[in-house]
Design a protein around this motif. Sequence first.
Motif, PDB file in Angstrom:
ATOM      1  N   THR A 188       0.840  -1.198   0.000  1.00  0.00           N
ATOM      2  CA  THR A 188       0.000   0.000   0.000  1.00  0.00           C
ATOM      3  C   THR A 188       0.875   1.247   0.000  1.00  0.00           C
ATOM      4  OG1 THR A 188      -0.061   0.099   2.406  1.00  0.00           O
ATOM      5  CG2 THR A 188      -1.794  -1.195   1.314  1.00  0.00           C
ATOM      6  N   SER A 189       0.256   2.387  -0.291  1.00  0.00           N
ATOM      7  CA  SER A 189       0.974   3.664  -0.268  1.00  0.00           C
ATOM      8  C   SER A 189       1.486   3.968   1.133  1.00  0.00           C
ATOM      9  CB  SER A 189       0.071   4.793  -0.760  1.00  0.00           C
ATOM     10  OG  SER A 189      -0.268   4.597  -2.115  1.00  0.00           O
ATOM     11  N   GLU A 190       0.698   3.628   2.161  1.00  0.00           N
ATOM     12  CA  GLU A 190       1.120   3.880   3.548  1.00  0.00           C
ATOM     13  C   GLU A 190       2.354   3.060   3.902  1.00  0.00           C
ATOM     14  OE1 GLU A 190      -2.145   2.969   2.768  1.00  0.00           O
ATOM     15  OE2 GLU A 190      -2.777   5.067   2.694  1.00  0.00           O
ATOM     16  N   LYS A 191       2.378   1.804   3.496  1.00  0.00           N
ATOM     17  CA  LYS A 191       3.527   0.937   3.767  1.00  0.00           C
ATOM     18  C   LYS A 191       4.759   1.465   3.043  1.00  0.00           C
ATOM     19  CE  LYS A 191       5.539  -3.031   4.900  1.00  0.00           C
ATOM     20  NZ  LYS A 191       5.803  -3.503   6.222  1.00  0.00           N
ATOM     21  N   LEU A 192       4.591   1.911   1.797  1.00  0.00           N
ATOM     22  CA  LEU A 192       5.699   2.473   1.024  1.00  0.00           C
ATOM     23  C   LEU A 192       6.245   3.715   1.717  1.00  0.00           C
ATOM     24  CD1 LEU A 192       7.177   2.010  -1.724  1.00  0.00           C
ATOM     25  CD2 LEU A 192       5.620   3.694  -2.686  1.00  0.00           C
ATOM     26  N   ARG A 193       5.347   4.587   2.189  1.00  0.00           N
ATOM     27  CA  ARG A 193       5.762   5.803   2.895  1.00  0.00           C
ATOM     28  C   ARG A 193       6.527   5.463   4.171  1.00  0.00           C
ATOM     29  NH1 ARG A 193       4.415  11.175   4.004  1.00  0.00           N
ATOM     30  NH2 ARG A 193       2.820  11.348   2.417  1.00  0.00           N
TER      31      ARG A 193
ATOM     32  N   PHE B 182      10.145   4.098   3.377  1.00  0.00           N
ATOM     33  CA  PHE B 182      11.078   5.088   2.841  1.00  0.00           C
ATOM     34  C   PHE B 182      11.300   6.238   3.820  1.00  0.00           C
ATOM     35  CE2 PHE B 182      10.616   2.788  -1.055  1.00  0.00           C
ATOM     36  CZ  PHE B 182      11.772   3.057  -1.759  1.00  0.00           C
ATOM     37  N   ALA B 183      10.392   6.457   4.774  1.00  0.00           N
ATOM     38  CA  ALA B 183      10.553   7.535   5.751  1.00  0.00           C
ATOM     39  C   ALA B 183      11.713   7.265   6.710  1.00  0.00           C
ATOM     40  CB  ALA B 183       9.255   7.721   6.531  1.00  0.00           C
ATOM     41  N   LYS B 184      12.199   6.047   6.761  1.00  0.00           N
ATOM     42  CA  LYS B 184      13.354   5.722   7.618  1.00  0.00           C
ATOM     43  C   LYS B 184      14.627   6.410   7.130  1.00  0.00           C
ATOM     44  CE  LYS B 184      11.483   1.150   8.625  1.00  0.00           C
ATOM     45  NZ  LYS B 184      11.626  -0.289   8.388  1.00  0.00           N
ATOM     46  N   PHE B 185      14.627   6.910   5.892  1.00  0.00           N
ATOM     47  CA  PHE B 185      15.840   7.479   5.304  1.00  0.00           C
ATOM     48  C   PHE B 185      15.744   8.976   5.048  1.00  0.00           C
ATOM     49  CE2 PHE B 185      15.447   3.044   4.124  1.00  0.00           C
ATOM     50  CZ  PHE B 185      16.627   2.551   4.647  1.00  0.00           C
ATOM     51  N   GLY B 186      14.621   9.598   5.394  1.00  0.00           N
ATOM     52  CA  GLY B 186      14.486  11.031   5.199  1.00  0.00           C
ATOM     53  C   GLY B 186      13.018  11.435   5.219  1.00  0.00           C
ATOM     54  N   GLU B 187      12.790  12.730   5.035  1.00  0.00           N
ATOM     55  CA  GLU B 187      11.431  13.276   5.088  1.00  0.00           C
ATOM     56  C   GLU B 187      10.698  13.009   3.768  1.00  0.00           C
ATOM     57  OE1 GLU B 187       9.115  17.552   5.429  1.00  0.00           O
ATOM     58  OE2 GLU B 187      11.255  17.461   5.883  1.00  0.00           O
TER      59      GLU B 187
ATOM     60  N   LEU C 180      17.263  16.537  -2.024  1.00  0.00           N
ATOM     61  CA  LEU C 180      18.046  15.613  -2.848  1.00  0.00           C
ATOM     62  C   LEU C 180      18.853  14.641  -1.992  1.00  0.00           C
ATOM     63  CD1 LEU C 180      19.415  17.934  -5.678  1.00  0.00           C
ATOM     64  CD2 LEU C 180      17.852  16.019  -5.931  1.00  0.00           C
ATOM     65  N   GLU C 181      19.364  15.124  -0.854  1.00  0.00           N
ATOM     66  CA  GLU C 181      20.162  14.263   0.027  1.00  0.00           C
ATOM     67  C   GLU C 181      19.315  13.124   0.589  1.00  0.00           C
ATOM     68  OE1 GLU C 181      20.026  17.697   0.498  1.00  0.00           O
ATOM     69  OE2 GLU C 181      21.901  18.040  -0.603  1.00  0.00           O
ATOM     70  N   ASP C 182      18.075  13.437   0.991  1.00  0.00           N
ATOM     71  CA  ASP C 182      17.179  12.398   1.491  1.00  0.00           C
ATOM     72  C   ASP C 182      16.854  11.390   0.391  1.00  0.00           C
ATOM     73  OD1 ASP C 182      17.146  13.600   3.964  1.00  0.00           O
ATOM     74  OD2 ASP C 182      15.171  14.530   3.709  1.00  0.00           O
ATOM     75  N   ALA C 183      16.663  11.878  -0.842  1.00  0.00           N
ATOM     76  CA  ALA C 183      16.365  10.982  -1.959  1.00  0.00           C
ATOM     77  C   ALA C 183      17.537  10.035  -2.216  1.00  0.00           C
ATOM     78  CB  ALA C 183      16.040  11.792  -3.209  1.00  0.00           C
ATOM     79  N   ALA C 184      18.753  10.555  -2.162  1.00  0.00           N
ATOM     80  CA  ALA C 184      19.935   9.708  -2.359  1.00  0.00           C
ATOM     81  C   ALA C 184      20.037   8.658  -1.254  1.00  0.00           C
ATOM     82  CB  ALA C 184      21.194  10.568  -2.398  1.00  0.00           C
ATOM     83  N   LYS C 185      19.739   9.060  -0.019  1.00  0.00           N
ATOM     84  CA  LYS C 185      19.749   8.088   1.089  1.00  0.00           C
ATOM     85  C   LYS C 185      18.652   7.050   0.916  1.00  0.00           C
ATOM     86  CE  LYS C 185      20.890  11.557   4.358  1.00  0.00           C
ATOM     87  NZ  LYS C 185      20.508  12.187   5.610  1.00  0.00           N
TER      88      LYS C 185
END
Length: 146
Positions: free
Chosen positions: A62-67, A70-75, A101-106
């Motif tokens: 689900t979208s919630e699970k995906l969020r 991925f939230a473990k690595f940035g906002e 961009l830094e959060d996306a790379a992480k």
Amino acid sequence: MAMRAAALAAPGGLRRLFCTNTTKPSLSFPFIPPPQAGAQPARPMAEPNTNLFVSGLSKRTTSEKLRDEFAKFGEVVHARVVTDRVSGYSKGFGFVKYATLEDAAKGIEGMDGKFLDGWVIFAEYARPRPPPGQPENNMPPQYGRH
């Protein structure tokens, strides 16, 4: 039993029974070695941006699970799993938008090649959409659309 003895006694043994290329290596399917470490990838990498494309998702993701993952690595600003209109299940891919961009790379570093809901997922920078009216993948326009 007699067939087994005949197969083992025959030149080539069981190989002749189960293989189509008994005399020489197949020339119609030549061996293609894997690409070298310094070789160009099949598709060019997208420019770094805050939007990630995530593929390999389970139909139950689900979208919630995906969020949450991925939230473990940035906002995470936004996360969406693309779903089938009829069944409501995931189509196997989605998008995650980070604040920086830094959060996306992480996020890519932390989640690319990892397991999510029992499936290995892949994360990469999303490619921008082509401008409207431009055919995708060099395909000619469909009938009725001019």
